[in-house]
Each structure stands twice: as structure tokens, then as C-alpha cells.
Write an enzyme that holds these catalytic residues in place. Structure first.
Site, short mmCIF file in Angstrom:
data_model
loop_
_atom_site.label_atom_id
_atom_site.label_comp_id
_atom_site.label_asym_id
_atom_site.label_seq_id
_atom_site.Cartn_x
_atom_site.Cartn_y
_atom_site.Cartn_z
N ASP A 47 116.85 73.77 48.64
CA ASP A 47 115.48 74.11 48.27
C ASP A 47 114.63 72.85 48.20
OD1 ASP A 47 113.75 76.42 46.64
OD2 ASP A 47 113.34 74.38 45.93
N TYR A 52 107.26 68.02 46.92
CA TYR A 52 108.33 67.10 46.55
C TYR A 52 108.32 65.82 47.38
CZ TYR A 52 110.26 71.42 44.50
OH TYR A 52 110.45 72.59 43.82
N LYS A 81 108.08 75.15 50.58
CA LYS A 81 106.94 75.79 49.92
C LYS A 81 105.65 75.08 50.31
CE LYS A 81 110.08 75.98 45.96
NZ LYS A 81 110.84 74.75 46.28
N HIS A 114 103.70 78.17 46.85
CA HIS A 114 104.29 77.49 45.70
C HIS A 114 103.70 77.94 44.36
CE1 HIS A 114 106.42 73.42 44.71
NE2 HIS A 114 106.64 74.31 43.76
#
Length: 279
Positions: A47, A52, A81, A114
Site C-alpha cells: 500500500d 507518501y 491513492k 485518499h
């Protein structure tokens, strides 16, 4: 270690491994190392997210594992996402395409919106763009994260395959899980371990001793027996292996109830999805 994670069938027919590796707050190099170690351990679900800033590292690890003959691309389940700075019909395709290019693994298995950020008023458009990408083969499934009943009600047409939400013993988020279940949407838990806050809790330690597992394993198993997908994040190979071992233990009804009893409603880690992202 072999891949022993059970799978959940989504409402679109695809299967998702119930245990995955979360990569939040990993930089590119750390993500590359950890994802490769996880694949070697037997993880088949990874994931990540545009937010990120490690999609490139995740993709590099996956490509290396494929090149080395450890896995084929179809053996892996990869989630990413789209962040709300790319919400809306005009921006979403570019943001999603950038994620796919950074990963460079051909397609993703699950693409999520997200956060809904309702103040922007564009989460529906963004979800529709991801559905278009699904029809083009860029993703197998389309879902959401941090969505709640009012915004789920606003989505037209086909339902999300999955809703990824905060859930851990102190903040189980039972109402949203029940709502997802009623709609036929799978639920994944982020921060499923509550960032380790309960590892020294007497109840968790007792259940771990009774079940023959570790505190982390019994908390993850509690989530799994509630029907959730779990994506614990770890940068330690030993801890990654420990987390994957949650598939090998079983909790009885009294042990499940004991962990249920830890909920206090005051330990929410993330922001309120109804207001997250507001200017």
C-alpha cells in the site's frame, strides 16, 4: 516464509490479500528496501500513495523482485491513492497518471481517492476519473479512503470496491465499518495497530499469551476476524514477519470481546474526515 495471507473478495470480483505492508512516512530508499524485504517474506499486498512520496521506490522494489524471479506482477496487489491537490475532472487524470508513471509497474490493483475533502466539492469527479482509468486498464479496482456515509451517498453509479479508514482497538470505527458492510464495500484499516499504543496493555498481553501470539499479532488478528484488510507499517524485517504471522493464530469469542472492550473513542489518530483538508 510463504504467502499465507487470506484474501477477501471485493464487490467487483477481485481478491485482495487481507494483510498488506503500509509504507506511510517511508522515504524512497526505505520504501525500496522494505517492500523488497516484505515480498521476500511472503507479502503480496503493498500500500502506497502519492502523498507518501515513495511510489518510485515501491515500484523499483517490485520490478527488482519480478526481475529476480521471486514473483510475477500478477502475484502482487498494489494500492495507491490520489491526493486532494489533484481533485476534479481536469487535474485527477494527470495526478493519477503521474502515480502510475512513478510506480512503473504497468497497472495498479486498487486506486483510491485518499480523502473526500468535501469543501472542495470535487471528490465525485475524482472518483469518476478513476473509474475511467479502470475501463482503460490502468487499475483493476477503484475505491476510497476516509469516506463516511454522506459522501458515499453522493457517489453515483457503481460502488467503491473498498473504503480504507482509521481503525484500531481504541478507535474501532464500528459505525463506518457497519455502513461499509451494509453497502457491500470492503473495509481496510489504516493504523490497524494504533501505532503500538496497546502493546503493553494488560488485556492485549493476556490475549496474546492465551492465543500463542504477540500483542501485534492478536491486534491484527482481531481486525482480520472483524473482516477487515490490515496494512500495518514497519521498517523492521523482523516486525514485518511478525505481522504476517497474524494469519496463523485464531481468537475465540471471549478474546475478541476483550479487545472490543478497549475502545474508548478518544484515541483517533487522524483528522476528522468531515473537515480534513479544509482551507
Amino acid at each position: 516464509m510463504t504467502n499465507n495471507s487470506p484474501k477477501i473478495t471485493l464487490n467487483d470480483g477481485y481478491e485482495i490479500p487481507q494483510i498488506g505492508l503500509g509504507t506511510y512516512k517511508m522515504d524512497e530508499a526505505t520504501a525500496r528496501r522494505c517492500v523488497r524485504e516484505a515480498i521476500d517474506l511472503g507479502y503480496r499486498h503493498i500500500d502506497t500513495a502519492a502523498f507518501y512520496k515513495n511510489e518510485r521506490g515501491v515500484g523499483q522494489a517490485i520490478k527488482e523482485a519480478i526481475k529476480d524471479g521471486v514473483v510475477e506482477r500478477e502475484d502482487l496487489y498494489v494500492t495507491t491513492k490520489i491526493w486532494h491537490n489533484y481533485h476534479g475532472e481536469e487535474l485527477a487524470r494527470g495526478g493519477a497518471t503521474a502515480s502510475l508513471e512513478r510506480l512503473d509497474i504497468g497497472y495498479v490493483d486498487l486506486f483510491l481517492v485518499h480523502w473526500p475533502v468535501p469543501s472542495l466539492g470535487k471528490f465525485v469527479e475524482t472518483f469518476e476519473v478513476l473509474k475511467e482509468l479502470r475501463s482503460e486498464g490502468a487499475t483493476n479496482s477503484v475505491g476510497v479512503a476516509n469516506f463516511y456515509p454522506e459522501v458515499l451517498d453522493a457517489l453515483p453509479g457503481s460502488l467503491p470496491a473498498l473504503n480504507q479508514i482509521e481503525s484500531h482497538p481504541q478507535y474501532p470505527n464500528n459505525d463506518q465499518i457497519a455502513d461499509d458492510n451494509a453497502r457491500g464495500i470492503a473495509t481496510a484499516a489504516w493504523a490497524p495497530l494504533g501505532r503500538g499504543q496497546l502493546f503493553e496493555d494488560d488485556v492485549v498481553k493476556r490475549v496474546a499469551e492465551e492465543a500463542g501470539g504477540t500483542p501485534a499479532q492478536v491486534v491484527l488478528r482481531w481486525q482480520m476476524q472483524r473482516g477487515l484488510v490490515v496494512i500495518p507499517k514497519s521498517e523492521s524485517k523482523e516486525r514485518m514477519a511478525e505481522n504476517l504471522g497474524a494469519a496463523d493464530i485464531v481468537l475465540d469469542d471471549s478474546q475478541m470481546a476483550a479487545i472490543d472492550g478497549l475502545a474508548d473513542g478518544s484515541a483517533q489518530i487522524g483528522g476528522d474526515p468531515r473537515h480534513f483538508g479544509e482551507e
